[in-house]
Design a protein around this motif. Structure first.
Motif, short mmCIF file in Angstrom:
data_model
loop_
_atom_site.label_atom_id
_atom_site.label_comp_id
_atom_site.label_asym_id
_atom_site.label_seq_id
_atom_site.Cartn_x
_atom_site.Cartn_y
_atom_site.Cartn_z
N GLU A 133 0.74 -1.20 0.10
CA GLU A 133 0.06 0.07 0.05
C GLU A 133 0.85 1.19 -0.06
OE1 GLU A 133 -4.00 -1.86 2.04
OE2 GLU A 133 -2.38 -0.86 3.50
N HIS A 171 -7.07 -9.02 -0.87
CA HIS A 171 -7.65 -8.17 -1.46
C HIS A 171 -7.23 -6.81 -1.10
CE1 HIS A 171 -11.21 -5.81 -3.07
NE2 HIS A 171 -11.08 -5.14 -2.06
N ARG A 172 -6.57 -6.44 -0.34
CA ARG A 172 -5.85 -5.39 0.01
C ARG A 172 -4.72 -5.15 -0.58
NH1 ARG A 172 -4.82 -4.65 6.16
NH2 ARG A 172 -3.68 -2.97 5.39
N HIS A 175 -5.39 -4.85 -4.56
CA HIS A 175 -5.75 -3.59 -4.70
C HIS A 175 -4.51 -2.52 -4.77
CE1 HIS A 175 -8.35 -0.11 -4.83
NE2 HIS A 175 -7.62 0.44 -4.00
N SER A 178 -2.78 -3.01 -8.00
CA SER A 178 -3.59 -2.70 -9.40
C SER A 178 -3.63 -0.90 -9.16
CB SER A 178 -4.97 -3.04 -9.09
OG SER A 178 -5.31 -4.45 -8.96
#
Length: 409
Positions: A133, A171-172, A175, A178
């Motif tokens: 992230e 999922h995190r 994401h 992406s």
């Protein structure tokens, strides 16, 4: 009838085993002697003991699962409980109970290990997600992209968690990857568009550079090429596959112009160097006229030298002041000689000088008489004042007499 400490055979051939709960029927033996019957069932006991021993070693020395170990213990316990062997069955049961305790202990240890591994895996995946992230906002496209690929490989090497936790973290993680990929794609799309505009700009600069390559307006064209170079640098870089070709064409056009200019300048420099040599010779010829003794002859000789000087042409700029200075020095000497000659031979000027001298002489004589009279009368103050005035008039007279001498007397 036959018996031993752990069993007996009665008259009918029935075999019994002794237990804490009393005798239990083991089986029936009709094929041989009672001793053979007891020996047979004792061997079955020994076989059970061997199997239990093997299972004990497997539990202690291999990674046999608790489930399989439990099934093996249950199977052996059933055989012991069915009393088909003669021996210390309680000892076998105790060994199986102890073994079951070991299995259960191993089960708890493995459960704790698995729980620890799961916790470590979750912590590791959370770290991967946090780093991903953070990288999602990076603009270090190559470094961040390589690091994200490495994080994926690390993720694949970690154990799976429970479905819900694993899916949420994935999922995190996905994401973040992406988001970075979309930003990178948008960045390079913008960069490609910018580089395409740069390519068009540089194509225009190349076209102008090529159009100027055959110019002979050396100063203006050189200045324009400098401007084109500044525009080129300010334009940025085009696509890699175009940049080198554009630069080679742009630089090649400039080279054509500057090589032609260099050839012309080299020829001009050689010509100007020859001119310098010739003008130095003329300056030396002019300097031989000094000092001037015959003004008319010197003037004619200098005029001849100057006519040849003017016909020579340009010399190198850095050498021009020195060589021209030598000619100017001779020219100034001629002018001074002409001025002196004019003053010496001009009747009007001589008459004016003679008249001024006479007037000053009269004034000096008059002042001297006045001084003498003042002294005679005892008026020294007046005499001193007139003496100071006389000094000024005498200085003017001396200067006038000197000027009159220049006219020959």
């Amino acid at each position: 009838m036959s018996s031993d400490p752990w069993g007996r055979v009665d008259e009918t051939g029935t075999v019994y085993v002794r237990t804490a709960d009393g005798e239990k029927v083991v089986g029936s033996w009709q094929a041989g002697s009672p001793e053979e019957a007891l020996a047979y069932f004792e061997r079955k006991y020994e076989g059970l003991a061997v199997e239990i021993g093997l299972l004990e070693r497997r539990v202690k020395t291999t990674d046999l699962s608790a489930k399989d170990a439990q099934a093996a213990v249950d199977h052996l316990r059933q055989q012991v409980d069915e009393h088909h062997a003669v021996g210390d069955l309680e000892a076998l049961r105790k060994r199986l109970d102890d073994l079951l305790g070991t299995v259960e202990s191993r089960r708890e240890e493995r459960k704790a290990v698995k729980a620890k591994q799961t916790a470590e895996a979750k912590e590791a995946k959370e770290r991967l997600v946090a780093e991903a992230e953070e990288l999602a906002a990076s603009e270090q496209w190559r470094v961040a992209g390589e690091r994200l690929r490495a994080l994926v490989d690390t993720w694949k090497g970690l154990p799976r968690l429970d479905r819900k936790s694993d899916d949420e973290l994935w999922h995190r993680f996905s994401h973040a990857r992406s988001a970075f990929s979309k930003r990178r794609k948008a960045h390079f799309a913008s960069l490609d568009a910018q580089r395409e505009e740069t390519r068009k700009t540089k194509e225009r600069l190349v076209a102008e550079a090529q159009a100027l390559s055959n110019s002979t307006d050396w100063g203006a064209t050189s200045a324009r090429y400098r401007e084109l170079m500044q525009e080129w640098k300010a334009a940025g870089r085009a696509q890699r596959e175009h940049e080198d070709d554009l630069w080679n064409r742009f630089r090649g056009a400039q080279d054509v112009f500057f090589q032609a200019r260099a050839a012309v300048f080299a020829e001009r420099d050689a010509e100007q160097q020859e001119n310098l040599t010739r003008k130095e010779e003329l300056a030396e010829e002019a300097e031989k006229l000094l000092p001037i003794t015959d003004l008319k002859a010197a003037r004619a000789a200098f005029r001849s030298v100057n006519e040849r000087w003017e016909a020579v042409g340009h010399v190198p700029r850095d050498a021009r002041p020195k060589v021209e200075g030598r000619m100017h020095a001779v020219e100034r000497a001629l002018q001074e000689a002409e001025e002196n000659e004019w003053r010496r031979t001009n009747p009007e000027a001589r008459a004016r000088a003679a008249g001024l001298t006479g007037q000053l002489q009269d004034a000096v004589d008059r002042l001297q008489r006045q001084i003498d009279a003042a002294r005679t009368s005892g008026n020294d103050a007046k005499a001193d004042k007139l003496s100071r005035e006389l000094e000024g008039r005498q200085a003017l007279l001396d200067q006038a007499l000197k000027g009159l001498e220049e006219f020959g007397g």
